[in-house]
Design a protein around this motif. Structure first.
Motif, PDB file in Angstrom:
ATOM      1  N   ARG A 117       0.549  -1.359  -0.028  1.00  0.00           N
ATOM      2  CA  ARG A 117      -0.218   0.086   0.226  1.00  0.00           C
ATOM      3  C   ARG A 117       0.813   0.970   0.215  1.00  0.00           C
ATOM      4  NH1 ARG A 117      -1.803   3.413   4.197  1.00  0.00           N
ATOM      5  NH2 ARG A 117      -1.166   1.701   5.735  1.00  0.00           N
ATOM      6  N   LEU A 118       1.793   1.346   1.132  1.00  0.00           N
ATOM      7  CA  LEU A 118       2.555   2.779   1.101  1.00  0.00           C
ATOM      8  C   LEU A 118       3.844   2.411  -0.404  1.00  0.00           C
ATOM      9  CD1 LEU A 118       3.766   2.677   4.769  1.00  0.00           C
ATOM     10  CD2 LEU A 118       1.798   3.588   3.746  1.00  0.00           C
ATOM     11  N   LYS A 119       4.062   1.478  -0.368  1.00  0.00           N
ATOM     12  CA  LYS A 119       4.909   1.252  -2.225  1.00  0.00           C
ATOM     13  C   LYS A 119       4.261   1.826  -2.827  1.00  0.00           C
ATOM     14  CE  LYS A 119       7.016  -1.620  -5.040  1.00  0.00           C
ATOM     15  NZ  LYS A 119       7.324  -3.246  -5.541  1.00  0.00           N
ATOM     16  N   LYS A 120       2.796   1.233  -3.286  1.00  0.00           N
ATOM     17  CA  LYS A 120       2.085   2.741  -4.604  1.00  0.00           C
ATOM     18  C   LYS A 120       1.629   4.103  -4.342  1.00  0.00           C
ATOM     19  CE  LYS A 120      -2.320   1.934  -6.790  1.00  0.00           C
ATOM     20  NZ  LYS A 120      -3.817   1.327  -6.467  1.00  0.00           N
ATOM     21  N   GLN A 121       1.548   3.926  -2.862  1.00  0.00           N
ATOM     22  CA  GLN A 121       1.612   5.239  -2.880  1.00  0.00           C
ATOM     23  C   GLN A 121       2.976   6.315  -3.529  1.00  0.00           C
ATOM     24  OE1 GLN A 121       0.505   5.635   0.946  1.00  0.00           O
ATOM     25  NE2 GLN A 121      -1.447   6.489   0.741  1.00  0.00           N
ATOM     26  N   LEU A 122       4.306   5.695  -2.041  1.00  0.00           N
ATOM     27  CA  LEU A 122       4.911   6.064  -3.104  1.00  0.00           C
ATOM     28  C   LEU A 122       5.452   5.999  -4.127  1.00  0.00           C
ATOM     29  CD1 LEU A 122       8.008   7.043  -2.357  1.00  0.00           C
ATOM     30  CD2 LEU A 122       9.048   4.975  -1.395  1.00  0.00           C
ATOM     31  N   LEU A 123       5.732   5.098  -4.786  1.00  0.00           N
ATOM     32  CA  LEU A 123       5.536   5.442  -6.901  1.00  0.00           C
ATOM     33  C   LEU A 123       4.632   6.730  -6.850  1.00  0.00           C
ATOM     34  CD1 LEU A 123       5.861   1.984  -7.506  1.00  0.00           C
ATOM     35  CD2 LEU A 123       7.621   3.491  -7.085  1.00  0.00           C
ATOM     36  N   THR A 124       3.340   6.455  -6.734  1.00  0.00           N
ATOM     37  CA  THR A 124       3.169   7.709  -7.339  1.00  0.00           C
ATOM     38  C   THR A 124       3.493   8.843  -7.125  1.00  0.00           C
ATOM     39  OG1 THR A 124       0.688   6.130  -7.568  1.00  0.00           O
ATOM     40  CG2 THR A 124       0.168   8.777  -7.441  1.00  0.00           C
ATOM     41  N   LEU A 125       3.800   8.990  -5.715  1.00  0.00           N
ATOM     42  CA  LEU A 125       4.260  10.653  -5.471  1.00  0.00           C
ATOM     43  C   LEU A 125       5.414  11.131  -6.121  1.00  0.00           C
ATOM     44  CD1 LEU A 125       3.050  10.957  -1.700  1.00  0.00           C
ATOM     45  CD2 LEU A 125       2.838  12.627  -3.202  1.00  0.00           C
ATOM     46  N   TYR A 126       5.979   9.966  -6.416  1.00  0.00           N
ATOM     47  CA  TYR A 126       7.708   9.881  -6.332  1.00  0.00           C
ATOM     48  C   TYR A 126       7.572  10.646  -8.340  1.00  0.00           C
ATOM     49  CZ  TYR A 126      12.179   9.043  -8.064  1.00  0.00           C
ATOM     50  OH  TYR A 126      13.141   9.140  -8.264  1.00  0.00           O
ATOM     51  N   LYS A 127       6.265   9.341  -9.155  1.00  0.00           N
ATOM     52  CA  LYS A 127       6.340  10.174 -10.627  1.00  0.00           C
ATOM     53  C   LYS A 127       5.740  11.418  -9.976  1.00  0.00           C
ATOM     54  CE  LYS A 127       4.142   8.420 -15.416  1.00  0.00           C
ATOM     55  NZ  LYS A 127       2.710   7.526 -15.365  1.00  0.00           N
ATOM     56  N   ASP A 128       4.986  11.492  -9.873  1.00  0.00           N
ATOM     57  CA  ASP A 128       4.339  12.797 -10.084  1.00  0.00           C
ATOM     58  C   ASP A 128       4.973  14.508  -9.636  1.00  0.00           C
ATOM     59  OD1 ASP A 128       1.890  14.495 -10.073  1.00  0.00           O
ATOM     60  OD2 ASP A 128       2.265  15.861  -7.822  1.00  0.00           O
ATOM     61  N   VAL A 129       6.142  14.273  -8.526  1.00  0.00           N
ATOM     62  CA  VAL A 129       7.155  14.876  -8.574  1.00  0.00           C
ATOM     63  C   VAL A 129       8.284  15.201  -9.798  1.00  0.00           C
ATOM     64  CG1 VAL A 129       9.430  15.394  -6.562  1.00  0.00           C
ATOM     65  CG2 VAL A 129       7.071  14.722  -6.009  1.00  0.00           C
TER      66      VAL A 129
END
Length: 507
Positions: free
Chosen positions: A485-497
């Motif tokens: 769950r947290l990995k998915k959130q991290l990857l989404t945020l990382y891509k956006d940043v």
């Protein structure tokens, strides 16, 4: 027009104008106080060894956060996040800034706290260290003026040759020349002078005061150093710089009290990241430069007698990324339109009104570090490790560390040796030459940006801070659902940043 109706219209207009003026008058003055390299357990009110009665008093009469974090684990990125409420890579800052080497700087497109408050009618001033971009030679960069400050007195990076008698301060871009005194006191001197002479004394004000202490090169009055130990003891000098800064803050607080402005002034105190001294980070894992808690955890003190009840301790995970939305919330000012803020408005926690909500987890990115990313959600921290390689002459860096440690008398097995050898008070021509080479070798290179943007993660580690505050045990395999769950959130945020982050290599 009927005279009675005209009078009613006039009264309505006068009432609206009066209410508007009253609202303006009720808005708080804002003072941000930022230490440089201060540990999470340096201050007395956080159980630290330094005598800090002024900050202890602000904490006692305000709200003290126990789980507060800097914007990044190193200087320039942390300051960029603080002043914009946005992840530092979005703002253009990838690493520690060297203006004479780098093109990067805080992008002029970014909306700062100063610009938001300036547009709301505040007088704005910056005092002290800046370190998010100033013109150097042919490298033209926006100054604090272009980022919303009516006035500024400061420096691009550290005080030189030390905190004592610095020679590199500028006032509104013009060199001031040699000064007598210690940088923390000089900064407060100028802040008090600005308060006394600013054009409109009834105008609400924003003072952004970023101290140099306790960053090296260390210097403090002997009479304060002697309180903590031998005059040549680095730990004693370090403590004395924090003590001296507390005394400087005390003079500013006394001035605000004398002028009747203290009760309607929002004072926020924090540090730009953890200390390079491992004994000042509360035993947490990591120091300055690390995306573990020791590098990120910092003090968080909020004081505003007219705005919220004091004498409280707040345990909600928070950070300096929250400053901009929180100041807007407390002052009743709209947040910047069309700007994605990575921080949250802490005003419900401070005022005890409404419900606090964080729309996205806290996120820290260090693209040149092995610990590329840290994401915080509740008690869980997910760390993502760098999956790409960057050019590095590690053998030469290790040799330089060995030589410098020997010259300075530092045990080469000391944790975080790089920070220790670059922050020691020891100095000699040869040592300074070696240190200069070491700093250049580990400085962020803008040529790395394409590799960083194309790269990703190699692995992830999960920690539960409620049971493992020192982050000793990776539980990612024991908690696979939480990890995913947290990995998915991290990857989404990382891509956006990364989509927002500029490529200075092309500029």
């Amino acid at each position: 027009m009927d005279p009675i109706f005209s009078r009613i219209i006039c009264l309505v207009i006068c009432t609206l104008v009066s209410n508007s003026a009253f609202a303006q008058q009720r808005r708080p003055n804002v003072v941000i106080l930022l230490a440089d390299d201060l540990g999470s357990e340096d201050l007395g009110c956080y159980g630290g060894p330094v005598k800090t009665p002024v900050l202890d008093s602000l904490a006692e009469r305000g709200v003290r956060f126990t789980d507060f974090h800097a914007g990044a684990a190193v200087c320039s990125p942390s300051r960029a996040t603080l002043i914009t409420g946005r992840q530092n890579l979005r703002t253009g800052i990838y690493g520690v800034l060297q203006d004479h080497w780098h093109n990067m700087h805080l992008l002029e497109r970014e909306v700062t706290i100063a610009e938001v408050l300036q547009q709301a009618g505040y007088g704005t001033a910056h005092f002290g260290k800046w370190h998010i971009g100033m013109t150097s030679g042919k490298r033209k960069k926006p100054s604090p003026t272009e980022h919303g400050f009516d006035y500024w007195f400061g420096l691009s990076n550290g005080a030189s040759p030390s905190h004592k008698n610095p020679v590199n301060f500028r006032r509104n871009g013009k060199p001031v020349g040699p000064l007598k005194g210690y940088s923390c006191q000089l900064v407060v001197d100028d802040a008090i002078s600005w308060l006394e002479t600013k054009a409109n004394p009834d105008q609400p004000f924003f003072m952004n005061i970023w101290f140099n202490e306790p960053h090296s090169k260390l210097a403090a009055p002997d009479e304060i150093v002697s309180i903590y130990g031998d005059l040549k003891d680095e730990a004693a000098i370090y403590s004395a710089t924090v003590d001296n800064t507390d005394r400087a803050i005390g003079r500013l607080v006394a001035k605000l009290k004398k002028t009747g402005q203290l009760n309607n002034t929002l004072i926020i105190y924090s540090s730009d990241h953890g200390s390079y001294r491992s004994d000042r980070n509360g035993g947490l894992n990591g120091n300055k430069g690390s995306n573990f808690q020791g590098g990120l955890r910092s003090p968080g003190i909020f004081f505003w007698p007219n705005g919220f009840r004091g004498g409280r301790v707040e345990n909600t995970p928070s950070g300096s990324v929250d400053f901009l939305p929180t100041i807007c919330g407390l002052a009743g000012i709209d947040k910047p339109n069309g700007v994605h803020l990575d921080g949250a408005d802490l005003s419900p926690l401070l005022t005890e009104k409404g419900t606090f909500k964080r729309d996205q987890p806290l996120l820290w990115l260090s693209p040149a570090s092995g610990h590329l990313a840290t994401l915080r959600d509740g008690n869980y921290t997910l760390m993502g490790y760098r999956g790409y390689k960057l050019p590095s002459d590690q053998a030469r860096k290790n040799e330089l560390l060995r030589q410098m440690a020997k010259m300075a008398g530092i045990d080469p097995s000391t944790p975080n040796l790089g920070s220790q050898v670059t922050n020691t008070t020891f100095s000699s021509p040869e040592y300074n030459r070696l240190k200069g080479e070491f700093v250049r070798l580990r400085t962020f290179q803008e040529a790395w940006i394409p590799t960083i943007k194309a790269g990703g993660f190699s692995r992830f580690a999960l920690y539960d801070l409620s049971t493992d505050p020192l982050q000793k045990k990776d539980i990612s395999k024991q908690r696979p659902k939480v990890t995913e769950r947290l990995k998915k959130q991290l990857l989404t945020l990382y891509k956006d940043v990364m989509a927002d982050a500029p490529d200075w290599n092309l500029k």
